[in-house]
Design an enzyme around this catalytic site. Structure first.
Site, PDB file in Angstrom:
ATOM      1  CE  LYS A   4      60.019  29.744  38.062  1.00 39.10           C
ATOM      2  NZ  LYS A   4      60.167  28.960  36.792  1.00 39.10           N
ATOM      3  CE1 TYR A  44      55.171  27.207  36.516  1.00 37.74           C
ATOM      4  CE2 TYR A  44      55.710  26.056  38.564  1.00 37.74           C
ATOM      5  CZ  TYR A  44      55.858  27.126  37.696  1.00 37.74           C
ATOM      6  OH  TYR A  44      56.836  28.323  37.554  1.00 37.74           O
ATOM      7  CG  ASN A 107      63.048  29.697  34.646  1.00 35.47           C
ATOM      8  OD1 ASN A 107      62.578  29.614  35.644  1.00 35.47           O
ATOM      9  ND2 ASN A 107      62.126  29.675  33.541  1.00 35.47           N
ATOM     10  CG  HIS A 110      55.685  32.098  38.056  1.00 32.71           C
ATOM     11  ND1 HIS A 110      55.306  31.552  36.889  1.00 32.71           N
ATOM     12  CD2 HIS A 110      54.452  32.411  38.597  1.00 32.71           C
ATOM     13  CE1 HIS A 110      53.875  31.780  36.843  1.00 32.71           C
ATOM     14  NE2 HIS A 110      53.464  32.279  37.871  1.00 32.71           N
ATOM     15  CD  GLU A 121      50.052  32.202  38.450  1.00 35.76           C
ATOM     16  OE1 GLU A 121      51.016  33.273  38.718  1.00 35.76           O
ATOM     17  OE2 GLU A 121      50.115  31.512  37.458  1.00 35.76           O
TER      18      GLU A 121
HETATM   19  P1  ATP Z   1      56.836  30.513  34.396  1.00 39.39           P
HETATM   20  O1  ATP Z   1      55.578  30.130  34.338  1.00 39.39           O
HETATM   21  O2  ATP Z   1      57.627  29.770  35.448  1.00 39.39           O
HETATM   22  O3  ATP Z   1      56.810  32.087  34.698  1.00 39.39           O
HETATM   23  P2  ATP Z   1      57.269  30.642  31.712  1.00 39.39           P
HETATM   24  O4  ATP Z   1      55.806  31.301  31.495  1.00 39.39           O
HETATM   25  O5  ATP Z   1      58.494  31.459  31.113  1.00 39.39           O
HETATM   26  O6  ATP Z   1      57.764  30.363  33.039  1.00 39.39           O
HETATM   27  P3  ATP Z   1      56.448  27.974  30.929  1.00 39.39           P
HETATM   28  O7  ATP Z   1      56.371  27.706  29.473  1.00 39.39           O
HETATM   29  O8  ATP Z   1      55.131  28.507  31.755  1.00 39.39           O
HETATM   30  O9  ATP Z   1      57.463  29.262  30.947  1.00 39.39           O
HETATM   31  O10 ATP Z   1      57.010  26.976  31.768  1.00 39.39           O
HETATM   32  C1  ATP Z   1      56.759  26.964  33.263  1.00 39.39           C
HETATM   33  C2  ATP Z   1      58.611  26.537  33.749  1.00 39.39           C
HETATM   34  O11 ATP Z   1      58.780  25.211  33.514  1.00 39.39           O
HETATM   35  C3  ATP Z   1      59.477  27.231  33.272  1.00 39.39           C
HETATM   36  O12 ATP Z   1      59.730  28.328  33.970  1.00 39.39           O
HETATM   37  C4  ATP Z   1      60.688  26.069  33.176  1.00 39.39           C
HETATM   38  O13 ATP Z   1      61.312  26.461  34.632  1.00 39.39           O
HETATM   39  C5  ATP Z   1      60.224  25.181  32.829  1.00 39.39           C
HETATM   40  N1  ATP Z   1      60.220  24.592  31.894  1.00 39.39           N
HETATM   41  C6  ATP Z   1      59.575  24.951  30.722  1.00 39.39           C
HETATM   42  N2  ATP Z   1      60.201  24.499  29.622  1.00 39.39           N
HETATM   43  C7  ATP Z   1      60.953  23.649  30.077  1.00 39.39           C
HETATM   44  C8  ATP Z   1      61.942  22.591  29.387  1.00 39.39           C
HETATM   45  N3  ATP Z   1      61.804  22.613  28.106  1.00 39.39           N
HETATM   46  N4  ATP Z   1      63.020  22.159  30.078  1.00 39.39           N
HETATM   47  C9  ATP Z   1      62.971  22.088  31.391  1.00 39.39           C
HETATM   48  N5  ATP Z   1      62.150  23.023  31.960  1.00 39.39           N
HETATM   49  C10 ATP Z   1      61.181  23.683  31.344  1.00 39.39           C
HETATM   50 MG    MG Z   2      54.251  30.136  32.552  1.00 39.01          MG
END
Ligand code: ATP
Ligand code: MG
Length: 132
Positions: A4, A44, A107, A110, A121
């Site tokens: 990211k 997303y 974070n 992805h 994807e």
């Molecule tokens: P990713 O899909 O990016 O691999 P993930 O699967 O671990 O991450 P998801 O639940 O799919 O987590 O959330 C997608 C992304 O949205 C997260 O990686 C984070 O960047 C953001 N995100 C998720 N929850 C929060 C939150 N509570 N506050 C801020 N950002 C969030």
């Molecule tokens: Mg995810």
């Protein structure tokens, strides 16, 4: 997977790719690019009703990302283990998010959450002739 914008800005591409390949993932395709607003909203889309959606799209479009299409037995689950929990404060020691992420929103990586989404994807990021 994507590295990211935060991790690209902080110079972690090389270290992350080294750890990913050492963990046994083969790189089938690789690209540095920048997501448009529309790209990030599509990517997303499952989160579009969540309160953090606007922040997530702004973050994902603010600078370049590195997209990689990876291959391994149990790739989806092994990659999510390698990167650690969504919130780096909860990520296990040695995971990529523990090492490189700064917050729940920013974070670093992805990882696809199913084989089906991984295929969608990969097609989102790469043409067939870019996959090896
Ligand atoms: P990713 O899909 O990016 O691999 P993930 O699967 O671990 O991450 P998801 O639940 O799919 O987590 O959330 C997608 C992304 O949205 C997260 O990686 C984070 O960047 C953001 N995100 C998720 N929850 C929060 C939150 N509570 N506050 C801020 N950002 C969030
Ligand atoms: Mg995810």
């Amino acid at each position: 997977m994507m590295i990211k914008p935060d991790a690209v800005e902080n110079g972690h591409i090389g270290n992350i790719l080294e750890k990913v390949t050492t963990a046994g993932f083969k790189i089938k395709a690789l690209k540095m690019t920048q997501l448009t607003q529309r790209d990030a909203e599509l990517f997303y889309a499952v989160h579009k009703e969540r309160p953090f959606f606007g922040e997530l799209v702004a973050f994902m479009t603010r600078g370049p990302i590195l997209a990689a299409y990876l291959e391994k037995e149990n790739a989806v689950s092994d990659f999510r283990t390698l990167i650690g929990a969504t919130n780096p404060a909860e990520a296990a020691e040695g995971t990529l998010r523990k090492l490189y992420a700064t917050s729940m929103g920013e974070n670093a990586l992805h990882g696809s959450d199913s084989d089906e989404n991984a295929a969608i994807e990969a097609a989102f990021h790469f043409a067939e002739r870019e996959c090896f």
